[in-house]
Design an enzyme around this catalytic site. Structure first.
Site, PDB file in Angstrom:
ATOM      1  N   GLU A 205      25.895  -3.140  -7.180  1.00 17.89           N
ATOM      2  CA  GLU A 205      24.722  -2.786  -7.905  1.00 17.89           C
ATOM      3  C   GLU A 205      23.909  -2.176  -6.606  1.00 17.89           C
ATOM      4  OE1 GLU A 205      23.273  -5.962 -10.172  1.00 17.89           O
ATOM      5  OE2 GLU A 205      24.892  -5.741 -11.620  1.00 17.89           O
ATOM      6  N   GLU A 322      30.578  -5.211 -15.275  1.00 17.76           N
ATOM      7  CA  GLU A 322      30.144  -6.672 -15.654  1.00 17.76           C
ATOM      8  C   GLU A 322      29.473  -6.738 -16.782  1.00 17.76           C
ATOM      9  OE1 GLU A 322      27.334  -8.173 -12.744  1.00 17.76           O
ATOM     10  OE2 GLU A 322      28.346  -7.514 -11.084  1.00 17.76           O
TER      11      GLU A 322
END
Length: 420
Positions: A205, A322
């Site tokens: 991320e 995710e």
């Protein structure tokens, strides 16, 4: 001269034995590297669609040989419900059970834990996506790299200097090299030669508060992607992005959950060395306070927008890397989680079936029993949640069956980014 000849002979024999060992192991188990063709994954020339999971904790736990059974348990249970891809960390920078204790200094005990993770994945027919570093402070991340540089006398303004400061970039490149060229003490295969590894991930991320346009991250991705491919041309590479839109396509910013994070889904993933795109999805966090129905509407729009751009602009596979539903959410119930996962899986299958680039998903996250200290609300323990396991199993088989349906003459073209 005679002594040199003997040394050369011994070295040659040792080199042969290493190569023979690698070739022998590569001939069994997870044979073949996952590659891309057009906007799809392929494995041994056939389409590869998957259902998978996250388990970031695996190396950390495996650093203690007495705890390794937890890794084996999760791989065994995951394999039993048809999960074929796992995403996990290949980093732990500073702190407890650090892999990288300081720049360039590694704990062999922890590295052998990662060796074990890879060997167990191979044993159960599961491929791995290995991430090189964290955006966040957990397990070190950008902040730890910045602190190391400060300790060495470098002038660091913020942790976002990770993307531009040459000292930090060199630290990171050295870590990449250390991982990619690691010789596995269990399988006897160098990581870059092991098809058990499906892909490398540049960062979990990435975000950049110093530049919300996505241009700073874009320059860093280009630099690091080129470096990874200079070391390893056989494995796929992805960024680790959540999917936030930037300045390349301004009208898409309205799809973001009300803010930007310094990445640009389109320009970042257009970089040639990046083989596939990813998105993460947490409407329960991003839209906290909204109803389950409103969050699902967002989720469907988030997936469809990125599917359209992956197919129409990027022309690369898309993975939902995710997603999940937390037990800490207001009104949570196991039934609500199962319904949510079922809805997301349904949309993934529908997007994949209709010829899009949607290729698979990785739920966050699987754990073994007795791991309460790792719980974050999203944990799924398959042995304790048979209803969730059944939903995941149905999706696994549906994606596998879809792969078989896609086999045809048009799948005989040469794969892009495949092994030379």
């Amino acid at each position: 001269m005679a002594s040199f000849s003997r040394i050369s002979c011994v070295f040659g024999v040792l080199l042969f034995l290493v190569l023979a060992s690698e070739a022998r192991v590569l001939g069994t188990g997870n044979a073949g590297f996952v590659a891309t063709r057009d906007s799809h994954f392929v494995l041994n020339g056939s389409p590869f669609l998957f259902n998978g999971f996250n388990a970031y904790w695996m190396m950390h736990v495996s650093a203690d040989p007495g705890e390794r059974y937890k890794v084996s348990e999760v791989f065994r249970d995951a394999s039993a419900v048809g999960l074929t891809v796992c995403r996990t960390w290949a980093f732990s920078d500073g702190g407890d059970r650090a892999l990288q204790i300081s720049p360039g200094t590694y704990d062999e005990r922890v590295f052998q834990g990662l060796d074990f993770v890879i060997s167990e994945a191979r044993k159960y027919g599961i491929r791995l996506i290995l991430s090189f570093v964290n955006n966040y402070n957990d397990f070190g991340g950008k902040l730890q790299y910045a602190q190391w540089a400060r300790n060495a006398g470098a002038r660091i303004n913020s942790e976002d200097d990770f993307y531009t400061n040459q000292v930090l970039k060199n630290y990171y490149k050295n870590h990449i090299r250390k991982i990619v060229t690691r010789f596995n003490t269990i399988t006897k295969i160098t990581y870059k030669n092991d098809p058990t590894i499906m892909a490398w991930e540049l960062m979990n991320e990435p975000r950049c508060q110093a530049d919300y346009s996505g241009k700073t991250v874009n320059g860093w991705v280009q630099d690091m992607a080129t470096f990874v491919k200079s070391l390893d041309k056989r494995h796929l590479l992805e960024i680790g992005m959540e999917g936030f839109y930037g300045d390349t396509k301004p009208e898409r910013k309205q799809v973001n959950p009300g803010y930007q994070v310094g990445t640009d889904f389109i320009s970042n993933n257009l970089i040639r060395e990046i083989d596939f795109s990813t998105i993460h999805a947490y409407p329960d966090i991003w839209l906290s306070g909204k109803s389950d129905n409103e969050q699902m509407v967002f989720m469907e729009k988030w997936m469809s927008s990125h599917r359209d751009d992956a197919r129409g602009i990027l022309k690369k596979p898309l993975v939902i890397a995710e997603f999940g539903k937390s037990s800490k959410d207001p009104g949570y119930s196991l039934t609500a989680r199962d319904l949510y996962m079922g809805d997301v899986y349904r949309d993934i299958y529908r997007f994949a079936r209709t010829g899009g680039t949607m290729s698979g998903s990785l739920v966050w996250q699987l754990m073994a029993e007795g791991m309460d200290s790792y719980h974050d609300g999203y944990e799924i323990i398959l042995s304790q949640n048979p209803s969730t396991a059944a939903i995941m199993s149905r999706q696994s088989h549906a994606m596998t069956d879809l792969s078989h349906l896609f086999v045809g003459p048009h799948h005989t073209q040469t794969a892009r980014k495949s092994a030379p």
